[in-house]
Design an enzyme around this catalytic site. Structure first.
Site, PDB file in Angstrom:
ATOM      1  N   VAL A  19       0.771  -1.070  -0.074  1.00 44.24           N
ATOM      2  CA  VAL A  19      -0.017  -0.029   0.129  1.00 44.24           C
ATOM      3  C   VAL A  19       0.985   1.182  -0.043  1.00 44.24           C
ATOM      4  O   VAL A  19       1.971   1.470   0.857  1.00 44.24           O
ATOM      5  CB  VAL A  19      -0.765   0.021   1.072  1.00 44.24           C
ATOM      6  CG1 VAL A  19      -1.771   1.263   1.303  1.00 44.24           C
ATOM      7  CG2 VAL A  19      -1.684  -1.328   1.191  1.00 44.24           C
ATOM      8  N   VAL A  33       1.108   5.557  -1.657  1.00 41.84           N
ATOM      9  CA  VAL A  33       0.540   6.887  -2.457  1.00 41.84           C
ATOM     10  C   VAL A  33       1.681   7.540  -2.760  1.00 41.84           C
ATOM     11  O   VAL A  33       2.498   8.018  -1.930  1.00 41.84           O
ATOM     12  CB  VAL A  33      -0.702   7.339  -1.755  1.00 41.84           C
ATOM     13  CG1 VAL A  33      -0.893   8.489  -2.436  1.00 41.84           C
ATOM     14  CG2 VAL A  33      -1.907   6.491  -1.261  1.00 41.84           C
ATOM     15  N   GLY A  83      -7.789  11.453  -1.678  1.00 43.10           N
ATOM     16  CA  GLY A  83      -8.671  10.354  -1.650  1.00 43.10           C
ATOM     17  C   GLY A  83      -8.169   9.038  -2.243  1.00 43.10           C
ATOM     18  O   GLY A  83      -8.923   8.063  -2.186  1.00 43.10           O
ATOM     19  N   THR A 139      -8.054   5.990   0.446  1.00 42.69           N
ATOM     20  CA  THR A 139      -9.522   5.660   0.897  1.00 42.69           C
ATOM     21  C   THR A 139     -10.077   4.999  -0.186  1.00 42.69           C
ATOM     22  O   THR A 139     -10.899   4.206  -0.011  1.00 42.69           O
ATOM     23  CB  THR A 139     -10.049   7.170   1.258  1.00 42.69           C
ATOM     24  OG1 THR A 139      -9.580   7.785   2.343  1.00 42.69           O
ATOM     25  CG2 THR A 139     -11.800   6.762   1.518  1.00 42.69           C
ATOM     26  N   TYR A 150      -4.254   2.864   9.784  1.00 42.91           N
ATOM     27  CA  TYR A 150      -5.163   1.809   9.254  1.00 42.91           C
ATOM     28  C   TYR A 150      -6.531   1.649  10.271  1.00 42.91           C
ATOM     29  O   TYR A 150      -7.600   1.086   9.840  1.00 42.91           O
ATOM     30  CB  TYR A 150      -4.573   0.643   9.107  1.00 42.91           C
ATOM     31  CG  TYR A 150      -3.742   0.727   7.991  1.00 42.91           C
ATOM     32  CD1 TYR A 150      -4.253   0.411   6.779  1.00 42.91           C
ATOM     33  CD2 TYR A 150      -2.542   0.870   7.960  1.00 42.91           C
ATOM     34  CE1 TYR A 150      -3.449   0.392   5.612  1.00 42.91           C
ATOM     35  CE2 TYR A 150      -1.605   0.893   6.918  1.00 42.91           C
ATOM     36  CZ  TYR A 150      -2.276   0.638   5.771  1.00 42.91           C
ATOM     37  OH  TYR A 150      -1.256   0.543   4.528  1.00 42.91           O
ATOM     38  N   PHE A 166       4.824  -9.710   4.659  1.00 41.44           N
ATOM     39  CA  PHE A 166       4.171 -10.067   3.292  1.00 41.44           C
ATOM     40  C   PHE A 166       3.955  -8.603   2.905  1.00 41.44           C
ATOM     41  O   PHE A 166       3.369  -8.550   1.767  1.00 41.44           O
ATOM     42  CB  PHE A 166       3.002 -10.879   3.388  1.00 41.44           C
ATOM     43  CG  PHE A 166       1.860 -10.373   4.369  1.00 41.44           C
ATOM     44  CD1 PHE A 166       1.045  -9.414   3.942  1.00 41.44           C
ATOM     45  CD2 PHE A 166       1.670 -11.103   5.464  1.00 41.44           C
ATOM     46  CE1 PHE A 166       0.009  -9.157   4.884  1.00 41.44           C
ATOM     47  CE2 PHE A 166       0.969 -10.725   6.431  1.00 41.44           C
ATOM     48  CZ  PHE A 166      -0.047  -9.744   6.118  1.00 41.44           C
TER      49      PHE A 166
END
Length: 420
Positions: free
Chosen positions: A92, A94, A102, A105, A133, A420
């Protein structure tokens, strides 16, 4: 395809499932989000091989990747020993150029919708930044132990049978099958452990780039055997050092598994006794391991504990019914879940050590909590009573909190064996 609305001025982005021909660009964006340090070729190739394209997402601004997220397909041991389908949320990131628009999200929204559609009741992750999270319903469900043990001054007492265990060196890559057989036998015994259903996962423990050794040796392996059967193994490195008074080397443990107390003790004793070393560095271990109670001086082990697993119940009813409970429980939970509203409402949980059911109900609630607290308590490592003391669980029926907290507990601490 999903178009992501911007939270500030700037272009919208397009969210779509990753295609194989996009992986290199996608992965470069992920690495940049984590500082931009290149990975060794062997590590990059392994993660490429492990990518499940239909479960990985990319957010695009024109021809540029600006967001990444994935979800490995796992089977996760829950209290009672059942292996439950779970989405292992990973990768994950950005782009810093697209913060506060956004993107994150939207990826979390799409991902949890997908996980629900796949019929997986749980999503789990490890968090680079724990503060992110909770707003998506993930709760810290397990902890990991670190230690720097002064083996020159700390001795180890071992149980009967330890001397019956034979140790031998082996090349790590030559004994993968034997080591994986040990690992597989241990998976049902501890909540949080992952069944390694794809052969490529076996190689995660063998990653050994020279750039990651910090002057230590290549990865070494020792097997524990009894009666010709492999009953444990340890993978480790040695970093030699010399000071004014002589040797000052360090053993750096990567993995250690044993099928019984004697096998475990034999491996720990071996690591203590390696020549020319006086420190054993241990990271990412279970918080309830036996060696903690075998050492002569716990203070000289320099223990520390930190968060590890974050768990999110994607389907409250299915998740709570999938595990067992160490004491009988019959409780109505009032669950709030603003991000996955299908979970919100009252659920009657009835169960014991043999099994459980969890169904919708209109009966009065006994406890009120959010899905985040349920995630934290789910693997049995975080007591509901502690969450209540923090103001995050409300008791609505006298005695319900203690009843539920005892039932949710686990005799063995949950633990994630590898990242992971």
């Amino acid at each position: 395809m999903v178009t992501v609305a911007s939270e500030t001025t700037g272009p919208a982005s397009e969210l779509r499932v990753l295609r194989p021909d996009e992986w290199e660009q996608w992965y470069d964006t992920l690495l940049r989000a984590f500082g931009g340090v290149p990975e060794p070729d062997e590590e990059r190739a392994l993660w490429h091989e492990l990518t499940e394209y239909d479960r990985f997402l990319g957010a695009w601004d024109g021809d540029a990747v600006v967001g990444t997220a994935g979800a490995f397909s796992f089977r996760l041991t829950v209290p009672g020993g059942t292996a439950v389908p779970a989405a292992g949320v990973t990768a994950v990131g950005v782009a810093a150029t697209h913060r506060r628009r956004g993107v994150l999200t939207s990826m979390m929204r799409r991902q949890l919708d997908d996980v629900r559609q796949w019929g997986e009741p749980l999503a789990v992750l490890t968090a680079s930044e724990p503060g992110i999270y909770g707003r998506f319903g993930y709760g810290a469900a397990s902890y990991q132990l670190a230690a720097d043990i002064d083996t020159a001054r700390v001795s180890l007492s071992v149980p009967d049978g330890t001397d019956d265990v034979r140790l031998r060196y082996a090349e790590p890559g030559d004994v993968v099958r034997e080591c994986e057989a040990v690992y597989a036998r241990l998976v049902p015994e501890r909540p949080g452990m992952l069944a390694r259903h794809r052969p490529a996962w076996e190689r995660v423990g063998l990653l050994d780039p020279e750039s990651g050794r910090d002057g230590a040796s290549p990865l070494q392996c020792v097997l524990a055997e009894r009666g010709g059967e492999v009953v444990g193994f340890a993978r480790y490195r040695v970093k030699l050092g010399w000071g004014p008074s002589g040797h000052d080397g360090t053993v750096i443990l990567k993995e250690l598994y044993g099928l019984d107390p004697a096998a475990q003790a034999a491996l720990w004793r071996f690591l203590y006794d390696i020549d020319l070393t006086s420190t054993l560095v241990v990271r990412g271990r279970p918080v309830d391991e036996a060696w903690l109670y075998q050492v002569s001086d716990i203070r000289r082990c320099l223990l520390s504990k930190r968060d590890q697993y974050y768990v999110r119940l994607v389907d409250v009813g299915a998740a709570l019914a999938a595990r067992t409970y160490q004491a009988p429980v019959d409780v109505v939970l009032e669950v709030s879940d603003g991000f996955c509203p299908w979970n919100a409402g009252r659920w009657r949980l009835s169960g014991d050590a043999k099994g459980a059911s969890c169904e919708r109900t209109t009966d009065p609630a006994d406890l009120a909590l959010s899905v985040r607290e349920l995630g934290a308590a789910y693997l049995g490592g975080v007591p509901l009573t502690a969450l209540a003391a923090a103001g995050r669980v409300r008791e609505l029926r006298g005695g319900a909190l203690t009843e539920a907290s005892v039932a949710f507990g686990s005799a063995v601490a949950p633990w994630l064996p590898h990242g992971f």
